[in-house]
Design an enzyme around this catalytic site. Structure first.
Site, mmCIF file in Angstrom:
data_model
loop_
_atom_site.group_PDB
_atom_site.id
_atom_site.type_symbol
_atom_site.label_atom_id
_atom_site.label_comp_id
_atom_site.label_asym_id
_atom_site.label_seq_id
_atom_site.Cartn_x
_atom_site.Cartn_y
_atom_site.Cartn_z
ATOM 1 N N ASP A 190 0.813 -1.221 0.000
ATOM 2 C CA ASP A 190 0.000 0.000 0.000
ATOM 3 C C ASP A 190 0.845 1.268 0.000
ATOM 4 O OD1 ASP A 190 -2.129 -1.814 0.323
ATOM 5 O OD2 ASP A 190 -1.941 -1.717 2.499
ATOM 6 N N GLU A 229 -10.864 0.516 -3.121
ATOM 7 C CA GLU A 229 -10.118 1.021 -1.965
ATOM 8 C C GLU A 229 -8.979 1.925 -2.404
ATOM 9 O OE1 GLU A 229 -7.579 -1.976 -0.017
ATOM 10 O OE2 GLU A 229 -8.254 -3.363 -1.554
#
Ligand SMILES: *[C@@H]1O[C@H](CO)[C@@H](O)[C@H](O)[C@H]1NC(C)=O
Ligand SMILES: *[C@@H]1O[C@H](CO)[C@@H](O)[C@H](O)[C@H]1NC(C)=O
Ligand SMILES: *[C@@H]1O[C@H](CO)[C@@H](O)[C@H](O)[C@H]1NC(C)=O
Ligand SMILES: *[C@@H]1O[C@H](CO)[C@@H](O)[C@H](O)[C@H]1NC(C)=O
Ligand SMILES: *[C@@H]1O[C@H](CO)[C@@H](O)[C@H](O)[C@H]1NC(C)=O
Ligand SMILES: *[C@@H]1O[C@H](CO)[C@@H](O)[C@H](O)[C@H]1NC(C)=O
Ligand SMILES: *[C@@H]1O[C@H](CO)[C@@H](O)[C@H](O)[C@H]1NC(C)=O
Ligand SMILES: *[C@@H]1O[C@H](CO)[C@@H](O)[C@H](O)[C@H]1NC(C)=O
Ligand SMILES: *[C@@H]1O[C@H](CO)[C@@H](O)[C@H](O)[C@H]1NC(C)=O
Length: 562
Positions: A32, A193
């Site tokens: 991420d 997301e």
């Protein structure tokens, strides 16, 4: 505050052997990635889950070479991780720079237990306010919070949501709206997301991840004339998806969760996460990758020229960055622990000490007669299999082809009994960790070198008598990691390494049923009372030094191993 930095051209002149960019740019589990440029310096923040301190921030001036710069969540007040299972904890940070200040927005997930149904907390800095990706609209000067959220408490279809936010209070000061549901059929596996918003040439762009973080993971993008939509998806979505070539085909898989950055000279790059699949599994988990971004005639971004991400490719004109990197050595003489070491969850007692003056036991002590520096543990009842805070420090496994060796501090006086162990581990989670250490022999007297390997929650143990009532000088525990295997061994004095156990690396790459593992492997030093307090008269145990040696990593572009 910011150092004066050379332009890129000046940098190339000053350092003629400037380095090209080769993936992964940050090896070892670092998913991420959120990339940010401030001046001529680049920063990347990554997820840290149940590891403490939370959210490592890496820094670079050339995009190729990254060093660990700091941690955003460095004290227990910043992050609560008591009893969180593997894979929960701190997820998906985003860095922003607004009016001369850095903002880090992230969230903590305390459990994903379907019974407890505890909601993730979204926050920035040390506040508990609901702010996730922060976007400062350069036109209106309004700041927006863009976040992943469910549509309601019943269907729980996740999508990207937004409100205008007050940076002072963290409160929404505008309407809370559904922004975009991405490109996949909008069911519970779509998992939109990681929203990242930016403004370029009169368009607001919304870059997201979709498909869940496994094989279907991808990056998609849409744009609008307003930061609140409506959104026009790129006709060429997904813009990053190695799975399009088959999940068993390319070594690099799960590509997604991208952020863009523009260099001072106007080149664009995307940082994103990807796995390196080794015969079907990825022991190092999701690492940080980088690729080029160009803009097509319609001002849509094209990643890596529209081609899949290959390990063999590097970009930039000069020769590749130096690999393998220099060995790592830590003799714990620095007064503070090297920041590359982590603890599990939030330590609520001091369970280790470093340096010469670190002995807690004043009668029988490794440092009494011959002072030496090192790390000593104050072991507690917990071990690496517990969902708590064992006396352990961990470092991410940085290479698929390396050794991790740790020299034990010698002991004097009493032996360890069966419940007292000190050792090293290649650790994935409380469910999967492969250990070698020293403890009292099972069913016998004296101490043994033992291995404990866990396969699908079943531990298999092996013992070799130490033939000594103390841990001798120069007793070294070794883990040899190759792409496909981990081997556990020991050496004492000048003797060669005796290997006791070998286990497939695929055992360090998945979670048991009903759990998730979002990290990759780490190496641990630990000591444990294995359910009992460490006896008051037991010897002080610890390590004198740790050495990591990295070898070449010839990982093929296609996941084929024979
Ligand atoms: C936004 O801020 C910039 C710089 O502070 C200023 O020049 C500009 O006028 C502001 N725009 C609006 C719409 O307030
Ligand atoms: C996204 O999906 C939810 C749930 O179906 C729906 O309520 C919402 O209007 C959708 N948002 C957009 C922007 O289409
Ligand atoms: C969501 O839709 C995709 C594509 O139609 C399908 O493959 C997947 O199984 C669906 N997931 C769920 C949970 O219904
Ligand atoms: C990988 O996918 C490409 C494109 O679909 C195909 O040409 C190639 O044969 C595949 N390679 C392997 C090893 O499956
Ligand atoms: C230790 O002793 C118990 C009870 O006699 C026995 O079941 C067990 O197998 C022994 N363990 C080992 C490793 O020998
Ligand atoms: C201790 O002695 C036994 C029996 O000779 C031997 O098998 C074992 O390898 C020895 N242990 C070590 C650590 O050398
Ligand atoms: C391990 O357990 C999982 C279920 O939790 C099962 O699917 C898998 O086949 C098992 N693997 C082996 C090698 O036993
Ligand atoms: C790992 O390193 C060893 C030692 O240098 C080398 O022989 C081997 O080929 C390397 N393996 C891979 C997959 O690169
Ligand atoms: C690759 O994994 C398969 C099981 O999925 C196993 O049978 C095979 O031995 C592995 N190959 C190597 C080279 O380890």
């Amino acid at each position: 505050m910011w150092r004066v930095v050379f332009s890129v051209a000046a940098l190339l002149c000053a350092f003629p052997s400037a380095l090209a960019i080769k993936n992964p740019i940050i090896s070892g589990w670092n998913p991420d990635p959120s990339i940010l440029r401030v001046g001529n310096e680049y920063y990347i923040a990554t997820s840290s889950f149940e590891y403490f301190p939370g959210v490592p921030i890496y820094k670079s001036t050339d995009l190729a070479n990254w060093e660990l710069f700091s941690h955003a969540l460095a004290t227990p007040e910043h992050v609560q991780l008591y009893g969180v299972p593997t894979g929960a904890g701190v997820w998906a940070p985003t860095l922003s720079y607004i009016d001369g200040r850095f903002y880090l927005a992230s969230m903590t997930r305390w459990t994903y237990d379907p019974v407890a149904r505890v909601w993730p907390r979204v926050f920035f800095q040390s506040s508990e306010d609901l702010i996730h990706c922060l976007f400062l609209d350069p036109v209106s000067n309004k700041t927006y919070l863009n976040l992943m959220a469910p549509n309601n408490n019943f269907d729980r279809l996740w999508g990207i949501y937004q409100c205008e936010v007050s940076l002072k209070t963290g409160n929404c000061i505008g309407e809370y709206i559904s922004l975009w549901n991405g490109t996949l059929p909008h069911n519970s596996s779509a998992r939109d997301e990681g929203p990242k918003m930016f403004y370029k040439n009169d368009f607001y762009y919304l870059l997201i991840a979709e498909g869940g973080t496994d094989d279907l993971h991808r990056a998609t993008i849409a744009r609008s004339a307003s930061p609140s939509g409506p959104w026009t998806p790129n006709p060429n979505n997904p813009i990053l998806f190695n799975g399009a070539y088959g999940f068993d085909n390319l070594t690099v898989q799960s590509t997604g969760h991208a952020t863009f950055v523009e260099t001072p000279s106007g080149d664009w790059y995307a940082a994103f996460l990807a796995r390196r699949k080794i015969n079907g599994s990825s022991p190092l988990g999701r690492e940080t990758f980088l690729t080029t971004v160009t803009w097509d005639d319609n001002d849509w971004p094209v990643l890596n020229g529209g081609k899949p991400i290959l390990l063999s490719e590097s970009f930039g004109s000069a020769k590749d960055q130096k690999y393998p990197p220099a060995p790592f050595k830590d003799d714990f003489s620095q007064g503070a622990l090297d920041p590359s070491w982590y603890q599990l969850r939030v330590p609520y007692t001091d369970n280790y000490e470093i340096g010469i003056s670190s002995c807690h036991d004043t009668t029988q002590k490794w440092c009494g007669a011959t002072p030496q520096s090192g790390i000593t543990f104050a072991p507690n009842v917990f071990g690496l299999s517990d969902r708590d805070v064992p006396a352990a420090i961990l470092r991410k496994q940085k290479s698929l082809n390396m050794t991790f060796s740790a020299t034990l501090l010698p002991t004097t006086g009493l032996s360890l009994s069966y419940l007292q162990s000190v050792g090293i581990s290649v650790y994935l989670s409380e469910f999967e960790h492969q250990d070698i250490g020293i403890r009292g022999c099972v069913n016998g007297t004296g101490m043994c070198i033992y291995t404990s390997v866990i396969m699908n929650t079943t531990a298999i143990n092996n013992y070799v008598p130490l033939n000594s009532s103390v841990i001798p000088e120069n007793t070294i525990l070794h883990i040899r990691a190759t792409p496909l295997t981990y081997s556990l061994g020991y050496s004492i004095g000048q003797s060669p390494i005796s290997w006791m156990e070998e286990i497939a690396s695929s055992w360090l790459a998945f979670a048991p049923a009903n759990f998730f593992v979002f990290e990759g492997a780490s190496f641990a030093l630990f000591a444990s009372g294995n359910g009992n307090p460490w006896p008051w008269d037991a010897p002080t145990v610890g390590f004198k030094e740790v050495n990591e040696v990295y070898f070449e990593e010839n990982i093929p572009d296609h996941d084929i191993w024979t």
